[in-house]
Design a protein around this motif. Structure first.
Motif, PDB file in Angstrom:
ATOM      1  N   ARG A 125      -4.408 -47.025  22.802  1.00 39.88           N
ATOM      2  CA  ARG A 125      -3.318 -46.120  23.188  1.00 39.88           C
ATOM      3  C   ARG A 125      -1.986 -46.631  22.677  1.00 39.88           C
ATOM      4  O   ARG A 125      -1.180 -45.884  22.128  1.00 39.88           O
ATOM      5  CB  ARG A 125      -3.237 -46.041  24.723  1.00 39.88           C
ATOM      6  CG  ARG A 125      -4.154 -45.002  25.325  1.00 39.88           C
ATOM      7  CD  ARG A 125      -4.048 -45.088  26.839  1.00 39.88           C
ATOM      8  NE  ARG A 125      -4.564 -43.896  27.485  1.00 39.88           N
ATOM      9  CZ  ARG A 125      -4.895 -43.839  28.777  1.00 39.88           C
ATOM     10  NH1 ARG A 125      -4.775 -44.922  29.538  1.00 39.88           N
ATOM     11  NH2 ARG A 125      -5.348 -42.730  29.295  1.00 39.88           N
ATOM     12  N   ALA A 126      -1.733 -47.944  22.844  1.00 41.91           N
ATOM     13  CA  ALA A 126      -0.459 -48.539  22.421  1.00 41.91           C
ATOM     14  C   ALA A 126      -0.279 -48.418  20.919  1.00 41.91           C
ATOM     15  O   ALA A 126       0.817 -48.145  20.436  1.00 41.91           O
ATOM     16  CB  ALA A 126      -0.403 -49.998  22.850  1.00 41.91           C
ATOM     17  N   SER A 127      -1.352 -48.585  20.156  1.00 34.86           N
ATOM     18  CA  SER A 127      -1.231 -48.531  18.696  1.00 34.86           C
ATOM     19  C   SER A 127      -0.871 -47.120  18.254  1.00 34.86           C
ATOM     20  O   SER A 127      -0.118 -46.937  17.305  1.00 34.86           O
ATOM     21  CB  SER A 127      -2.513 -49.005  18.014  1.00 34.86           C
ATOM     22  OG  SER A 127      -3.535 -48.048  18.143  1.00 34.86           O
ATOM     23  N   VAL A 128      -1.374 -46.122  18.946  1.00 37.01           N
ATOM     24  CA  VAL A 128      -1.048 -44.735  18.602  1.00 37.01           C
ATOM     25  C   VAL A 128       0.401 -44.435  18.979  1.00 37.01           C
ATOM     26  O   VAL A 128       1.132 -43.812  18.212  1.00 37.01           O
ATOM     27  CB  VAL A 128      -2.029 -43.756  19.290  1.00 37.01           C
ATOM     28  CG1 VAL A 128      -1.606 -42.320  19.050  1.00 37.01           C
ATOM     29  CG2 VAL A 128      -3.436 -43.982  18.758  1.00 37.01           C
ATOM     30  N   VAL A 129       0.847 -44.922  20.131  1.00 30.85           N
ATOM     31  CA  VAL A 129       2.244 -44.730  20.562  1.00 30.85           C
ATOM     32  C   VAL A 129       3.191 -45.384  19.564  1.00 30.85           C
ATOM     33  O   VAL A 129       4.181 -44.795  19.155  1.00 30.85           O
ATOM     34  CB  VAL A 129       2.462 -45.295  21.991  1.00 30.85           C
ATOM     35  CG1 VAL A 129       3.940 -45.321  22.329  1.00 30.85           C
ATOM     36  CG2 VAL A 129       1.697 -44.460  22.998  1.00 30.85           C
ATOM     37  N   ASP A 130       2.841 -46.614  19.106  1.00 29.89           N
ATOM     38  CA  ASP A 130       3.671 -47.316  18.119  1.00 29.89           C
ATOM     39  C   ASP A 130       3.859 -46.475  16.863  1.00 29.89           C
ATOM     40  O   ASP A 130       4.952 -46.356  16.352  1.00 29.89           O
ATOM     41  CB  ASP A 130       3.012 -48.647  17.717  1.00 29.89           C
ATOM     42  CG  ASP A 130       3.213 -49.700  18.794  1.00 29.89           C
ATOM     43  OD1 ASP A 130       3.988 -49.418  19.719  1.00 29.89           O
ATOM     44  OD2 ASP A 130       2.599 -50.768  18.695  1.00 29.89           O
ATOM     45  N   VAL A 131       2.762 -45.907  16.386  1.00 29.88           N
ATOM     46  CA  VAL A 131       2.823 -45.100  15.164  1.00 29.88           C
ATOM     47  C   VAL A 131       3.755 -43.917  15.378  1.00 29.88           C
ATOM     48  O   VAL A 131       4.591 -43.607  14.540  1.00 29.88           O
ATOM     49  CB  VAL A 131       1.400 -44.632  14.760  1.00 29.88           C
ATOM     50  CG1 VAL A 131       1.480 -43.602  13.640  1.00 29.88           C
ATOM     51  CG2 VAL A 131       0.565 -45.822  14.323  1.00 29.88           C
TER      52      VAL A 131
END
Ligand SMILES: [Cu+2]
Length: 158
Positions: free
Chosen positions: A144-150
């Protein structure tokens, strides 16, 4: 200028998307960090059309998807102990993967297809026992965090 960069990125993205990959994941008694009973990658990023191949580098492991923890329409899979198994990715979303004998020891992985985390709650509801359940929770958070970062990066550059 921005349009140019965007269209280049799109072209690249399309080219990569069109080339289906085989992603190899090893089933290990111990990884380089000394962690025991693990998949060589725990957050596995893939695209629709890819094949994820789990290989029995060490003995006494298998790889299987978890019931009710695959994207809708995706065919589940269950490998036999000491056998390679292939997972053909047809749907976007998250899939929980376990080694049946070692899931409670933390031998689990999470497949994220097309950066889609929309079925995260379904994965968290799958109730994998022990250390495996804790690790799946952490992997869902990481995904989830990696998608938010993007998404945040996209906002900053636009
Ligand atoms: Cu195992």
């Amino acid at each position: 200028m921005r349009t140019l960069i965007m269209s280049t990125a799109l072209t690249l993205g399309t080219a990569i998307g069109a080339m289906a990959e085989t992603i190899e994941i090893e089933m290990l008694n111990k990884n380089d960090e000394g962690e025991r009973m693990v998949f060589s990658e725990e957050l596995i990023r893939a695209e629709i059309g890819d094949v994820i191949r789990f290989v029995p580098t060490d003995k006494s492991h298998n790889a299987a998807s978890v019931k009710n923890a695959v994207p809708e329409g995706q065919e589940p899979f269950r490998g036999k102990i000491n056998k390679a198994v292939e997972y053909e990715v047809t749907e976007a979303g998250l899939t929980a993967v376990i080694c049946t004998p070692h899931q409670a020891m933390g031998m689990v992985a999470l497949i994220m297809v097309n950066d889609d985390v929309s079925n995260a709650e379904q994965i968290l509801d799958a109730r994998i026992p022990g250390k495996g359940g804790k690790k799946i929770e952490a992997l869902v958070e990481e995904a989830r965090a990696s998608v938010v970062d993007v998404e945040e990066e996209d906002e900053q550059t636009s």
